[in-house]
Enzyme design. Structure first.
Site, PDB file in Angstrom:
ATOM      1  N   TYR A  10       0.994  -1.307  -0.026  1.00 58.66           N
ATOM      2  CA  TYR A  10       0.074   0.066  -0.023  1.00 58.66           C
ATOM      3  C   TYR A  10       0.689   1.094   0.035  1.00 58.66           C
ATOM      4  O   TYR A  10       0.069   2.161  -0.457  1.00 58.66           O
ATOM      5  CB  TYR A  10      -1.475  -0.207   1.003  1.00 58.66           C
ATOM      6  CG  TYR A  10      -2.092  -1.081   1.211  1.00 58.66           C
ATOM      7  CD1 TYR A  10      -2.138  -1.977   1.996  1.00 58.66           C
ATOM      8  CD2 TYR A  10      -3.083  -0.698   0.139  1.00 58.66           C
ATOM      9  CE1 TYR A  10      -3.044  -3.096   1.756  1.00 58.66           C
ATOM     10  CE2 TYR A  10      -4.266  -1.544   0.276  1.00 58.66           C
ATOM     11  CZ  TYR A  10      -3.698  -3.126   1.166  1.00 58.66           C
ATOM     12  OH  TYR A  10      -4.989  -3.962   0.907  1.00 58.66           O
ATOM     13  N   LYS A 195       6.668   9.773  13.737  1.00 55.48           N
ATOM     14  CA  LYS A 195       5.529   8.527  13.069  1.00 55.48           C
ATOM     15  C   LYS A 195       4.693   7.972  13.725  1.00 55.48           C
ATOM     16  O   LYS A 195       3.655   8.336  13.659  1.00 55.48           O
ATOM     17  CB  LYS A 195       6.537   7.811  12.057  1.00 55.48           C
ATOM     18  CG  LYS A 195       5.582   6.892  11.866  1.00 55.48           C
ATOM     19  CD  LYS A 195       5.026   7.675   9.992  1.00 55.48           C
ATOM     20  CE  LYS A 195       3.196   5.968  10.388  1.00 55.48           C
ATOM     21  NZ  LYS A 195       2.406   6.531   9.478  1.00 55.48           N
ATOM     22  N   CYS A 249      -2.226   0.434  11.040  1.00 56.18           N
ATOM     23  CA  CYS A 249      -0.889   1.480  11.327  1.00 56.18           C
ATOM     24  C   CYS A 249      -1.755   2.527  12.929  1.00 56.18           C
ATOM     25  O   CYS A 249      -1.205   1.890  13.776  1.00 56.18           O
ATOM     26  CB  CYS A 249      -1.303   2.995  10.287  1.00 56.18           C
ATOM     27  SG  CYS A 249      -1.459   2.103   8.646  1.00 56.18           S
ATOM     28  N   TYR A 308     -11.510  -1.494   6.894  1.00 52.16           N
ATOM     29  CA  TYR A 308     -11.310  -1.389   8.279  1.00 52.16           C
ATOM     30  C   TYR A 308     -11.781  -0.082   7.915  1.00 52.16           C
ATOM     31  O   TYR A 308     -12.162   0.964   8.872  1.00 52.16           O
ATOM     32  CB  TYR A 308      -9.680  -1.010   8.380  1.00 52.16           C
ATOM     33  CG  TYR A 308      -9.453  -0.087   8.289  1.00 52.16           C
ATOM     34  CD1 TYR A 308      -7.925  -0.285   6.279  1.00 52.16           C
ATOM     35  CD2 TYR A 308      -8.988   0.951   8.288  1.00 52.16           C
ATOM     36  CE1 TYR A 308      -7.395   0.683   5.756  1.00 52.16           C
ATOM     37  CE2 TYR A 308      -7.852   1.900   8.106  1.00 52.16           C
ATOM     38  CZ  TYR A 308      -7.127   1.545   6.974  1.00 52.16           C
ATOM     39  OH  TYR A 308      -6.452   3.064   5.681  1.00 52.16           O
TER      40      TYR A 308
END
Ligand code: SAJ
Length: 400
Positions: A10, A195, A249, A308
């Site tokens: 992705y 991040k 994530c 999701y």
């Protein structure tokens, strides 16, 4: 300048296509032979707005796809970073294997950029020992959001973590081939942490919204109206409650900090637990609405939405999958499932046609706010709806 992108998922694929489409000599590498063959045949491996146009431009500019890492000036590693759900420690195996495949072919002093999201200290602990000074290491995490990837690839600010300014500037000019956003150069550990912090911040904010939903349910208040009014304050920005937090994530990265700093991350840990408890809350709400509407058979209920989140075809950590697990654990079977974005069989009782999905149902649980349901909400008229995404409206609609 030749760039080799290792990992065409992705993040890796849109990045490789963006580099090539903007004139960088790019080769995309992935271990998955089937995926590489599809790309070589001009077939995209996942859906994202605008990706097909970018793919065409990249092919026109000569991008190549292969399973073997090649000699290049710069390597961008964008491979998964799974975590151990018990220890909450990151598993760096894919990164280590990808870096080793680069070391097997690269020239000395090549630049290796790790884009994969990794907890602070991962490069020092797991990567530096295997490169042993042979190459220059950089961490440049990606922040694009699925559903708006290409715009964000071109416009998001970026951070580049490097050991020295020269290496940082070298990598900065590569990203500037497609990125118009600010690009800040810092040290590797700061880049790793920033991040993870970004996603952790978002997870805590969503957990706050979810906890507000539970409080408002108990107190008979409208959580969406309350958030809407509170957000009118210039310094308040509460996100939206939902059936849980999915994706690879936001639902994963905070655990890196919990795993590495268990005694210092109570708020982060609690937020994760709040979000992971939302499928239980949805099941409670399903039972409550069934009782209110005199619906007795779960076979008369359909779950709308498997991915999701809205308008993506990614199932990773999907809250719907978590809810289905809870239904199974409660011995409940036969609940129908439909998702317009998911054409492959992912769960039992999955239906692929919306009308067939609705036929004979008494209740629909809306779990994902795809554009599709906004455009077809009229087809829910007359049905009982439990809308966990505040996307359907009407007299028969119940909320979280
Ligand atoms: N969600 C809510 N309520 C909200 C927002 C999201 O319940 O108000 C849910 C979504 O339904 C989904 C999950 O949270 O299940 C995550 O969705 P998302 O849209 O918040 O984020 P991702 O996972 O698609 O992308 C995030 C982004 N990170 C931030 O916004 C800080 C993206 O910028 C990152 O690049 C990406 O994680 C990543 O790959 O790290």
């Amino acid at each position: 300048m030749k760039v080799c992108v290792v990992g065409l998922g992705y993040i890796g694929l849109p990045t490789a296509l963006s580099l090539a489409a903007n004139g960088v000599n790019t080769v995309g590498v992935d271990l998955n032979k089937n995926m590489v063959e599809k790309l070589q045949q001009g077939v995209l491996t996942f859906q994202e707005d605008g990706l097909d146009g970018l793919f065409a431009k990249a092919l026109e500019n000569g991008i190549r796809f292969t399973t073997q890492v090649e000699q290049a000036d710069c390597y961008i590693v964008a491979v998964p970073t799974p975590y151990d759900s018990v220890t909450h420690k990151v598993d760096p195996v894919y990164i280590i294997n990808a870096v080793k495949s680069v070391l097997a072919v690269c020239g000395d002093n090549a630049v290796v950029v790790v884009e994969s999201t990794i907890p602070p200290g991962t490069i020092d602990t797991h990567v530096r020992p295997i490169v042993n000074g042979r190459v220059r290491l950089v961490h440049a995490p990606e922040r694009i959001i699925p559903g708006n990837m290409l715009f964000e690839l071109a416009h998001n600010a970026r951070v580049i973590g490097a050991d020295d300014e020269e290496t940082g500037l070298f990598v900065k000019q590569i990203y500037q081939s497609f990125c118009k956003g600010d690009i800040v150069i810092t040290d590797i550990r700061t880049a790793e942490m920033s991040k993870v912090v970004e996603n952790t911040y978002r997870d805590i904010n969503i957990a706050f919204a979810n906890e507000l939903a539970r409080i408002c349910r108990a107190g008979g208040m409208d959580v969406h109206k309350i958030i809407e009014v509170a957000n009118m304050h210039p310094r308040v920005n509460i996100l939206q409650p939902g059936p849980g937090v999915g994706g690879h994530c936001i639902s994963v990265d905070p655990w890196f900090l919990v795993g590495d700093y268990p005694n210092e991350s109570r708020l982060i840990h609690t937020a994760r637990c709040v979000n992971d408890s939302m499928p239980d809350h949805v099941l409670t709400r399903i039972r409550e609405v069934m009782a209110e509407e005199n619906i007795t058979d779960f076979k008369e209920i359909g779950l709308y939405g498997l991915s999701y989140k809205e308008d993506v075809d990614d199932l990773r950590e999907s809250p719907t999958l978590a809810l289905i697990e809870r239904l199974k654990a409660a011995g409940i079977s036969g609940v129908r499932v439909f998702d317009p974005m998911i054409e492959t069989n992912a769960v039992d009782n999955q239906v692929y046609d919306f009308n067939a999905f609705l036929s004979g149902l008494k209740m629909v649980v809306v779990l994902v706010s795809h554009s599709h349901i906004k455009q077809n909400a009229d087809k829910l008229r007359g049905l009982t709806v439990l809308d966990t995404r505040h996307v359907v409206f009407g007299p028969n609609v119940h909320r979280l």
